[in-house]
Design a protein around this motif. Structure first.
Motif, PDB file in Angstrom:
ATOM      1  N   ALA A 154      -6.778 -19.471   3.236  1.00 45.88           N
ATOM      2  CA  ALA A 154      -6.230 -18.372   3.572  1.00 45.88           C
ATOM      3  C   ALA A 154      -6.146 -17.335   2.645  1.00 45.88           C
ATOM      4  O   ALA A 154      -6.273 -17.374   1.416  1.00 45.88           O
ATOM      5  CB  ALA A 154      -4.680 -18.860   3.794  1.00 45.88           C
ATOM      6  N   PRO A 155      -6.461 -15.822   3.159  1.00 42.43           N
ATOM      7  CA  PRO A 155      -6.202 -14.605   2.192  1.00 42.43           C
ATOM      8  C   PRO A 155      -5.069 -14.790   1.500  1.00 42.43           C
ATOM      9  O   PRO A 155      -4.029 -15.061   2.101  1.00 42.43           O
ATOM     10  CB  PRO A 155      -6.772 -13.424   3.080  1.00 42.43           C
ATOM     11  CG  PRO A 155      -6.153 -14.199   4.478  1.00 42.43           C
ATOM     12  CD  PRO A 155      -6.408 -15.513   4.683  1.00 42.43           C
ATOM     13  N   VAL A 156      -4.880 -14.349   0.177  1.00 39.79           N
ATOM     14  CA  VAL A 156      -3.964 -14.112  -0.347  1.00 39.79           C
ATOM     15  C   VAL A 156      -3.518 -12.640  -0.237  1.00 39.79           C
ATOM     16  O   VAL A 156      -4.031 -11.715  -0.826  1.00 39.79           O
ATOM     17  CB  VAL A 156      -3.850 -14.573  -1.704  1.00 39.79           C
ATOM     18  CG1 VAL A 156      -2.487 -14.557  -2.616  1.00 39.79           C
ATOM     19  CG2 VAL A 156      -4.311 -15.959  -2.004  1.00 39.79           C
ATOM     20  N   LEU A 157      -2.336 -12.172   0.269  1.00 40.30           N
ATOM     21  CA  LEU A 157      -1.912 -10.845   0.628  1.00 40.30           C
ATOM     22  C   LEU A 157      -0.909 -10.292  -0.236  1.00 40.30           C
ATOM     23  O   LEU A 157      -0.382 -11.019  -1.216  1.00 40.30           O
ATOM     24  CB  LEU A 157      -1.348 -10.880   2.122  1.00 40.30           C
ATOM     25  CG  LEU A 157      -2.288 -11.222   3.195  1.00 40.30           C
ATOM     26  CD1 LEU A 157      -1.565 -10.969   4.549  1.00 40.30           C
ATOM     27  CD2 LEU A 157      -3.800 -10.713   3.154  1.00 40.30           C
ATOM     28  N   ARG A 158      -0.719  -8.967  -0.319  1.00 41.27           N
ATOM     29  CA  ARG A 158       0.219  -8.177  -1.169  1.00 41.27           C
ATOM     30  C   ARG A 158       1.809  -8.727  -0.532  1.00 41.27           C
ATOM     31  O   ARG A 158       2.596  -8.347  -1.279  1.00 41.27           O
ATOM     32  CB  ARG A 158       0.208  -6.828  -1.000  1.00 41.27           C
ATOM     33  CG  ARG A 158      -1.138  -6.252  -1.426  1.00 41.27           C
ATOM     34  CD  ARG A 158      -1.335  -4.946  -1.352  1.00 41.27           C
ATOM     35  NE  ARG A 158      -2.658  -4.355  -1.713  1.00 41.27           N
ATOM     36  CZ  ARG A 158      -2.983  -3.146  -1.753  1.00 41.27           C
ATOM     37  NH1 ARG A 158      -2.053  -2.052  -1.419  1.00 41.27           N
ATOM     38  NH2 ARG A 158      -3.803  -2.601  -2.333  1.00 41.27           N
ATOM     39  N   SER A 159       1.808  -9.151   0.498  1.00 46.39           N
ATOM     40  CA  SER A 159       3.072  -9.364   1.243  1.00 46.39           C
ATOM     41  C   SER A 159       3.583 -10.711   1.087  1.00 46.39           C
ATOM     42  O   SER A 159       4.710 -11.008   1.652  1.00 46.39           O
ATOM     43  CB  SER A 159       2.925  -9.123   2.753  1.00 46.39           C
ATOM     44  OG  SER A 159       1.843  -9.765   3.262  1.00 46.39           O
ATOM     45  N   GLY A 160       3.166 -11.613   0.012  1.00 48.24           N
ATOM     46  CA  GLY A 160       3.521 -12.814   0.209  1.00 48.24           C
ATOM     47  C   GLY A 160       4.453 -13.166  -1.143  1.00 48.24           C
ATOM     48  O   GLY A 160       5.054 -14.398  -1.218  1.00 48.24           O
ATOM     49  N   ALA A 161       5.060 -12.257  -1.696  1.00 44.27           N
ATOM     50  CA  ALA A 161       5.852 -12.586  -3.028  1.00 44.27           C
ATOM     51  C   ALA A 161       7.345 -12.777  -2.536  1.00 44.27           C
ATOM     52  O   ALA A 161       7.773 -12.085  -1.626  1.00 44.27           O
ATOM     53  CB  ALA A 161       5.708 -11.102  -3.798  1.00 44.27           C
ATOM     54  N   ARG A 162       7.987 -13.889  -3.117  1.00 42.19           N
ATOM     55  CA  ARG A 162       9.060 -14.282  -2.669  1.00 42.19           C
ATOM     56  C   ARG A 162       9.976 -14.334  -3.837  1.00 42.19           C
ATOM     57  O   ARG A 162       9.659 -14.575  -5.178  1.00 42.19           O
ATOM     58  CB  ARG A 162       9.129 -15.442  -2.042  1.00 42.19           C
ATOM     59  CG  ARG A 162       8.161 -15.711  -0.421  1.00 42.19           C
ATOM     60  CD  ARG A 162       9.081 -14.821   0.422  1.00 42.19           C
ATOM     61  NE  ARG A 162       8.168 -14.621   1.606  1.00 42.19           N
ATOM     62  CZ  ARG A 162       7.708 -13.558   1.894  1.00 42.19           C
ATOM     63  NH1 ARG A 162       7.645 -12.506   1.165  1.00 42.19           N
ATOM     64  NH2 ARG A 162       6.923 -13.625   2.997  1.00 42.19           N
ATOM     65  N   ALA A 163      11.146 -14.057  -3.947  1.00 41.59           N
ATOM     66  CA  ALA A 163      12.267 -13.980  -4.775  1.00 41.59           C
ATOM     67  C   ALA A 163      12.528 -15.515  -5.328  1.00 41.59           C
ATOM     68  O   ALA A 163      12.047 -16.324  -4.880  1.00 41.59           O
ATOM     69  CB  ALA A 163      13.697 -13.847  -4.384  1.00 41.59           C
ATOM     70  N   GLY A 164      12.103 -15.543  -6.886  1.00 44.52           N
ATOM     71  CA  GLY A 164      12.231 -16.750  -7.449  1.00 44.52           C
ATOM     72  C   GLY A 164      10.547 -16.940  -7.954  1.00 44.52           C
ATOM     73  O   GLY A 164      10.456 -17.694  -9.163  1.00 44.52           O
ATOM     74  N   ASP A 165       9.710 -16.105  -7.280  1.00 39.66           N
ATOM     75  CA  ASP A 165       8.220 -16.398  -7.852  1.00 39.66           C
ATOM     76  C   ASP A 165       8.067 -15.777  -9.245  1.00 39.66           C
ATOM     77  O   ASP A 165       8.992 -14.965  -9.715  1.00 39.66           O
ATOM     78  CB  ASP A 165       7.142 -15.704  -6.825  1.00 39.66           C
ATOM     79  CG  ASP A 165       7.117 -16.193  -5.539  1.00 39.66           C
ATOM     80  OD1 ASP A 165       7.537 -17.479  -5.576  1.00 39.66           O
ATOM     81  OD2 ASP A 165       6.308 -15.646  -4.828  1.00 39.66           O
ATOM     82  N   VAL A 166       7.270 -16.278 -10.079  1.00 36.41           N
ATOM     83  CA  VAL A 166       6.683 -15.857 -11.530  1.00 36.41           C
ATOM     84  C   VAL A 166       5.710 -14.703 -11.137  1.00 36.41           C
ATOM     85  O   VAL A 166       4.812 -14.734  -9.988  1.00 36.41           O
ATOM     86  CB  VAL A 166       6.021 -17.115 -12.025  1.00 36.41           C
ATOM     87  CG1 VAL A 166       5.452 -16.408 -13.536  1.00 36.41           C
ATOM     88  CG2 VAL A 166       6.917 -18.251 -12.339  1.00 36.41           C
ATOM     89  N   VAL A 167       5.768 -13.788 -11.773  1.00 39.52           N
ATOM     90  CA  VAL A 167       4.590 -12.747 -11.613  1.00 39.52           C
ATOM     91  C   VAL A 167       4.124 -12.623 -12.949  1.00 39.52           C
ATOM     92  O   VAL A 167       4.341 -12.720 -14.087  1.00 39.52           O
ATOM     93  CB  VAL A 167       5.600 -11.234 -11.652  1.00 39.52           C
ATOM     94  CG1 VAL A 167       4.478 -10.098 -11.828  1.00 39.52           C
ATOM     95  CG2 VAL A 167       6.480 -11.025 -10.753  1.00 39.52           C
ATOM     96  N   ALA A 168       2.557 -12.785 -12.585  1.00 38.97           N
ATOM     97  CA  ALA A 168       1.525 -12.974 -13.639  1.00 38.97           C
ATOM     98  C   ALA A 168       0.574 -12.213 -13.542  1.00 38.97           C
ATOM     99  O   ALA A 168       0.198 -11.315 -12.208  1.00 38.97           O
ATOM    100  CB  ALA A 168       1.159 -14.444 -13.587  1.00 38.97           C
ATOM    101  N   VAL A 169      -0.266 -12.088 -14.748  1.00 35.39           N
ATOM    102  CA  VAL A 169      -1.494 -11.052 -14.633  1.00 35.39           C
ATOM    103  C   VAL A 169      -2.509 -11.782 -15.283  1.00 35.39           C
ATOM    104  O   VAL A 169      -2.473 -12.262 -16.239  1.00 35.39           O
ATOM    105  CB  VAL A 169      -1.137  -9.709 -15.197  1.00 35.39           C
ATOM    106  CG1 VAL A 169      -0.872  -9.847 -16.702  1.00 35.39           C
ATOM    107  CG2 VAL A 169      -2.137  -8.446 -14.960  1.00 35.39           C
ATOM    108  N   ALA A 170      -3.788 -11.250 -14.729  1.00 37.19           N
ATOM    109  CA  ALA A 170      -4.871 -11.961 -15.471  1.00 37.19           C
ATOM    110  C   ALA A 170      -5.907 -10.808 -15.640  1.00 37.19           C
ATOM    111  O   ALA A 170      -5.937  -9.756 -14.907  1.00 37.19           O
ATOM    112  CB  ALA A 170      -5.813 -12.634 -14.502  1.00 37.19           C
ATOM    113  N   GLY A 171      -6.488 -10.689 -16.872  1.00 33.95           N
ATOM    114  CA  GLY A 171      -7.186  -9.308 -17.248  1.00 33.95           C
ATOM    115  C   GLY A 171      -6.476  -8.396 -18.192  1.00 33.95           C
ATOM    116  O   GLY A 171      -5.136  -8.739 -18.497  1.00 33.95           O
ATOM    117  N   GLU A 172      -6.929  -7.495 -18.701  1.00 34.56           N
ATOM    118  CA  GLU A 172      -6.595  -6.368 -19.647  1.00 34.56           C
ATOM    119  C   GLU A 172      -5.704  -5.434 -18.851  1.00 34.56           C
ATOM    120  O   GLU A 172      -6.220  -4.905 -17.828  1.00 34.56           O
ATOM    121  CB  GLU A 172      -7.718  -5.809 -20.414  1.00 34.56           C
ATOM    122  CG  GLU A 172      -8.086  -6.737 -21.622  1.00 34.56           C
ATOM    123  CD  GLU A 172      -9.039  -5.812 -22.173  1.00 34.56           C
ATOM    124  OE1 GLU A 172      -8.758  -5.386 -23.386  1.00 34.56           O
ATOM    125  OE2 GLU A 172     -10.054  -5.484 -21.799  1.00 34.56           O
TER     126      GLU A 172
END
Lengths: 327, 327
Positions: A154-172
């Motif tokens: 399934a494509p991962v969209l911008r709209s799927g973040a839910r309260a309780g999720d961890v926010v993470a980043v890859a790259g500089e």
């Protein structure tokens, strides 16, 4: 090709001759029908295709004193590959529309083609330029379309973040923006005209920042990795972390709460082409991602940093921020 | 939107506001994931996607005194849809990269978006703009990528023409070229600056030629029809019949022998966006196609007209032929 030939301009040779130089430099096609017909035919193995387009324009997006033609081809590919990765997909092909003044030297064409090929080979093996268009223009413009495959995901969209999720980043985060500030601050004359970069004057950290600006290396393969690890939302950080996180927060109806410790360059630098992702709480983050915050219920601010709204400039808007310089 | 708002320039509003104006005018998305994320996700029902890109640049490709913004959007869509049809495919989606000077009025943006939508709705129902990119540029540039589906068919290539085949064409030949000659001949001042067209001065035939130049109506649906009728080769006639037939002849290793009766405008006019096809001898030509010659074994000339090589100018090469005028 001789070096004398590469000093000819595109206005001195035929469209067909320019096209042959480009095709000679692009390497093998992986398409069902590659360059040379009215259109390419590409495999879309799971019955879907991911598609995006992004353009580099002389002036707002690059200066010829600072970027080599190779850099331009590389960056035009990289920024588009990053948008495919940001859906959780694997890049499969690029189409490139190149518009050039007729006094453009053929060596510029060669460099752009070589940069496109190298970026694909390095960042997204298996992806190649499979089609394009050449035209004359007063303004050197490289418009790239990237295609990709979700391979059943399934494509991962911008709209799927839910309260309780961890926010993470890859790259500089921040390096490309620092690189741009370095160019504007140190490599222009008194009138603001871009000057060539003298590499000998750069510290190792500055050289790294400049490379992030001119030849970005987005973590393309980590888009699919994030999708497989259960990312709930995913996007490319291209206009600055705060501005792009604001877009994810709006699409998801949540607030994104960054922890402290992110400096202003990381928050608003722009052109990072990092991947911003959210994962369910407690999920093991895949290698390459680091936690930088949490998703919380929508509050008065779409994005907070250490509990407070961002006080600085949020990011890059070309219509607001370009100073009309070229060079 | 008020008319006052449409007189604002893109430099006076945010990128987000421009994007919203465009999206408001594009109509419903038919994509799995439409505009608004990092990339679109489109259906590719038979596991393949056809892809092509073509760009309109202010100066060589259009003049703002002659083309309305609606015309530009229409033509940018039409010429790309034609390349999809020329593979025997059905257009499914467009991506549009729009680069505009910051003094461009929002009414121009509106018109381009409306023209894109109208061309899709008229020429390729079911196809819509599903993604894009906005950037600032000194030169108004519309780079379109079109995607399409073969729906299980084999693509019809330029390389499939065989000696004995019938050569046929669908769509108009020469009208777009006559329309361009009319603009250059009658609607410029003494210095060569384009002047607005006074429709009242046009004969019905001239008005039709002008429409073919400014708002072409390529026979998009006939690409699939030709494939289903067994076409052995197929291509879009965009740079002039003789030049494009020369390309088909080279790809197929044959000579294309046109019958007499084609005038110079039809042979070398350019921008026809007709479909040039070859069919097995004796096959019933599908409705919309007319026979204009035969494929013969490769001779000394790639293309002949009534048995002789073409003596005139073969077609349009932007690097050779653009006079650097804009307006």
């Amino acid at each position: 090709m001789t070096s004398a030939a590469s000093e000819q301009t595109v206005g001195e040779v035929s469209e067909g001759a320019i096209l042959r130089r480009i095709l000679d430099r692009l390497g093998p096609s992986a398409a069902l029908v590659g360059p040379g017909d009215d259109a390419a035919v590409l495999s879309a193995p799971d019955g879907r295709v991911v598609a995006t387009t992004d353009t580099l324009v002389h002036g707002p997006d690059f200066r010829l004193a600072w970027s080599t033609p190779f850099d331009l081809g590389w960056k035009a590919a990289a920024v588009n590959l990053s948008d495919i990765a940001a859906m959780g997909a694997r890049p499969t092909a690029l189409l490139v529309a190149l518009a050039m003044p007729d006094d453009t030297r053929l060596s510029v064409v060669d460099g752009v083609a070589e940069g496109l090929r190298a970026a694909c080979a390095t960042l997204a093996p298996g992806c190649a330029v499979e089609g394009g268009d050449l035209t004359v223009s007063d303004t050197l413009t490289i418009a790239v379309t990237a295609l990709g495959s979700l391979d059943g995901r399934a494509p991962v969209l911008r709209s799927g973040a839910r309260a309780g999720d961890v926010v993470a980043v890859a790259g500089e985060l921040g390096a490309a923006g620092r690189g741009l500030a370095l160019l504007f601050g140190r490599f222009r004359d008194a009138a603001g005209t871009p000057l060539p970069v003298d590499d000998a004057t750069l510290s190792p950290a500055e050289a790294a920042d400049l490379a992030a600006q001119l030849r970005p290396r987005p973590p393309i393969a980590l888009g699919v990795v994030a999708a497989d690890a259960g990312a709930t939302a995913l996007m490319d950080v291209s206009d600055g972390l705060v501005l792009d996180a604001t877009r994810m927060a709006a699409a998801s109806g949540v607030t994104i709460a960054f922890a402290g410790g992110l400096d202003e360059a990381a928050l608003s630098g722009g052109e990072d082409h990092a991947l911003l992702a959210t994962f369910p709480a407690g999920a093991a983050l895949p290698e390459g991602f680091r936690a930088i915050g949490a998703v919380v219920a929508r509050g008065p601010h779409a994005v907070t940093i250490d509990g407070r709204p961002h006080g600085g400039r949020d990011g890059w808007d070309p219509y607001r921020d370009w100073d009309a310089g070229r060079g």
